[in-house]
Design an enzyme around this catalytic site. Structure first.
Site, PDB file in Angstrom:
ATOM      1  N   ARG A 389       0.834  -1.205   0.000  1.00  0.00           N
ATOM      2  CA  ARG A 389       0.000   0.000   0.000  1.00  0.00           C
ATOM      3  C   ARG A 389       0.865   1.250   0.000  1.00  0.00           C
ATOM      4  O   ARG A 389       0.574   2.217  -0.707  1.00  0.00           O
ATOM      5  CB  ARG A 389      -0.945   0.019   1.208  1.00  0.00           C
ATOM      6  CG  ARG A 389      -1.958   1.176   1.147  1.00  0.00           C
ATOM      7  CD  ARG A 389      -2.885   1.217   2.344  1.00  0.00           C
ATOM      8  NE  ARG A 389      -3.984   2.155   2.136  1.00  0.00           N
ATOM      9  CZ  ARG A 389      -3.929   3.452   2.418  1.00  0.00           C
ATOM     10  NH1 ARG A 389      -2.809   3.971   2.923  1.00  0.00           N
ATOM     11  NH2 ARG A 389      -4.970   4.233   2.210  1.00  0.00           N
ATOM     12  N   CYS A 390       1.939   1.255   0.786  1.00  0.00           N
ATOM     13  CA  CYS A 390       2.833   2.414   0.821  1.00  0.00           C
ATOM     14  C   CYS A 390       3.414   2.717  -0.558  1.00  0.00           C
ATOM     15  O   CYS A 390       3.634   3.882  -0.899  1.00  0.00           O
ATOM     16  CB  CYS A 390       3.980   2.157   1.795  1.00  0.00           C
ATOM     17  SG  CYS A 390       3.516   2.068   3.530  1.00  0.00           S
ATOM     18  N   MET A 391       3.670   1.676  -1.349  1.00  0.00           N
ATOM     19  CA  MET A 391       4.340   1.860  -2.633  1.00  0.00           C
ATOM     20  C   MET A 391       3.388   2.197  -3.773  1.00  0.00           C
ATOM     21  O   MET A 391       3.809   2.210  -4.936  1.00  0.00           O
ATOM     22  CB  MET A 391       5.116   0.587  -2.990  1.00  0.00           C
ATOM     23  CG  MET A 391       6.259   0.262  -2.061  1.00  0.00           C
ATOM     24  SD  MET A 391       7.286  -1.096  -2.658  1.00  0.00           S
ATOM     25  CE  MET A 391       6.113  -2.464  -2.653  1.00  0.00           C
TER      26      MET A 391
END
Length: 402
Positions: A389-391
């Protein structure tokens, strides 16, 4: 091309913005990795292979993948964008006026693809021809005139779409400030986006995209902790209410620690009514419920709480309960898989989520609960403390099914 629109975490993902790591990761050393917010020095070629596999997994399931560095190179053909980004790159009190002028001249002469690489990968002391001045003389050979941006890999943080508007966020850590100038320039100048209405601006209170979860249409959760301030959450709430983008914002305090830097490091949605969460906080996580007051156009707010997060979220979402996937983890395994971003999943669609393959126990629990897991390698990508999700910054999602 479908116009940007995101109203949930789980609607079928159609378009996503990624950044393939490059030369900026090669700038990391044991001497500077802490300052640049990495927990180690990654093996760059392997990190690139892992990221390529991540992008391929998305593409194979019908997701259009946009690459930030390619969009940036195209935007740098626009004079206003070029001037803005060069100016931002040298806006650093360390370098002094003489070195600033030299650096501006150097960057301005680069072709667009070379300039994009320099803005992301940085410019070191010994890479600047003709440089002079006191600041230059006092620098070491490996010091940066323009700092690299290794955390640009985590595209979720510098922008987040709420409906058809984009929040260009205010990043808390000095090492990341320029990321939002790059993202903002791409959205403002690239024809793919045609200058969408801005919901937030980097000059405002600290707010990062990893702390913003679109639980359901009209319902946002905003973590307040190491990276996002209460002021940032309040500012975002006022704006989504006055613009008709949400009716409820849940403000969720989280520990100000490296392992829980964002709300999405401890909890992510995996279905329209289900999320996976770090077991150690499942029973203690609370939320303050924020809604528009009697004069919404004036930014009036009604605040109530705190209440247990899961109960407050279910009420705001209009469902009987928000299911928590029981990972059944013992405390040691839970802490290990939390550190390895086990709860940081990216939904491609309802009950379909990308997750790091190394979190075997969490992934097994998801599968047992009916969530199909798309496993990806992340041994090197995870050295910056971020998962799938962060990426990824979703740009287009289908409406979430009921």
């Amino acid at each position: 091309m479908t116009s940007p629109l995101v109203t949930s975490e789980v609607g079928r993902l159609r378009t996503v913005l990624l950044h393939r790591p490059g030369a900026e990761l090669r700038r990391l050393t044991p001497r500077n990795n802490d300052e640049l917010l990495f927990d180690g020095v990654p093996w760059v070629a392997r990190a690139q292979d892992e990221h390529d596999a991540f992008a391929a997994a998305l593409s194979s399931r019908g997701v259009e993948v946009l690459h930030l560095d390619r969009l940036l190179a195209e935007v740098l053909d626009v004079p206003d964008a070029r001037d803005q980004l060069v100016t931002a790159a040298v806006d650093d009190p360390r370098i002094g006026e003489t070195l600033r002028h030299t650096c501006v001249a150097h960057l301005s002469d680069l072709a667009s693809d070379e300039l994009a690489a320099a803005l992301i990968g940085g410019v070191a002391h010994d890479e600047l021809p003709g440089a002079r001045g006191l600041a230059f003389e006092l620098m070491g050979p490996g010091d940066f005139v323009v700092r690299p941006l290794p955390n640009l890999l985590f595209t979720r943080d510098s922008s987040v779409w709420v409906g058809d508007q984009v929040a260009i966020t205010s990043l808390a850590m000095p090492a990341r400030h320029r990321e939002s100038t790059i993202t903002g320039a791409v959205y403002a100048h690239h024809p793919r986006f045609a200058g969408p209405q801005r919901l937030y601006d980097p000059t405002l209170e600290h707010l990062e995209g990893g702390d913003v979860l679109l639980l359901a249409p009209g319902v946002l959760a905003v973590g307040v902790g190491e990276r996002t301030t209460a002021g940032g959450a309040e500012r975002l709430a006022r704006r989504v209410f006055t613009r008709g983008l949400a009716h409820t914002v849940l403000v969720v305090p989280i520990a100000q620690e490296r392992a829980t830097m964002h709300l999405d490091t401890i909890a992510t949605m995996v279905d329209v009514d289900a999320m996976v969460m770090y077991p150690a906080v499942a029973d203690t996580l609370v939320a303050w419920t924020v809604r528009a007051g009697e004069e919404p156009e004036a930014g009036d707010l009604r605040v109530s709480g705190p209440r247990p997060f899961l109960a407050a979220a279910a009420d705001a979402m209009g469902i009987d309960r928000l299911r928590l996937i029981d990972t059944g983890l013992d405390p040691v395994t839970a802490e290990r898989e939390q550190w390895d971003d086990g709860n940081n999943t990216l939904c491609i669609g309802p009950r379909l989520a990308v997750a790091y393959e190394r979190n075997t126990v969490t992934n097994k629990a998801l599968e047992d609960a009916g969530i199909e897991v798309v496993p990806i390698a992340g041994d090197q990508l995870g050295s910056g403390r971020g998962g799938p999700r962060c990426m990824s910054c979703p740009v287009v999602r289908d409406a979430s099914p009921a």
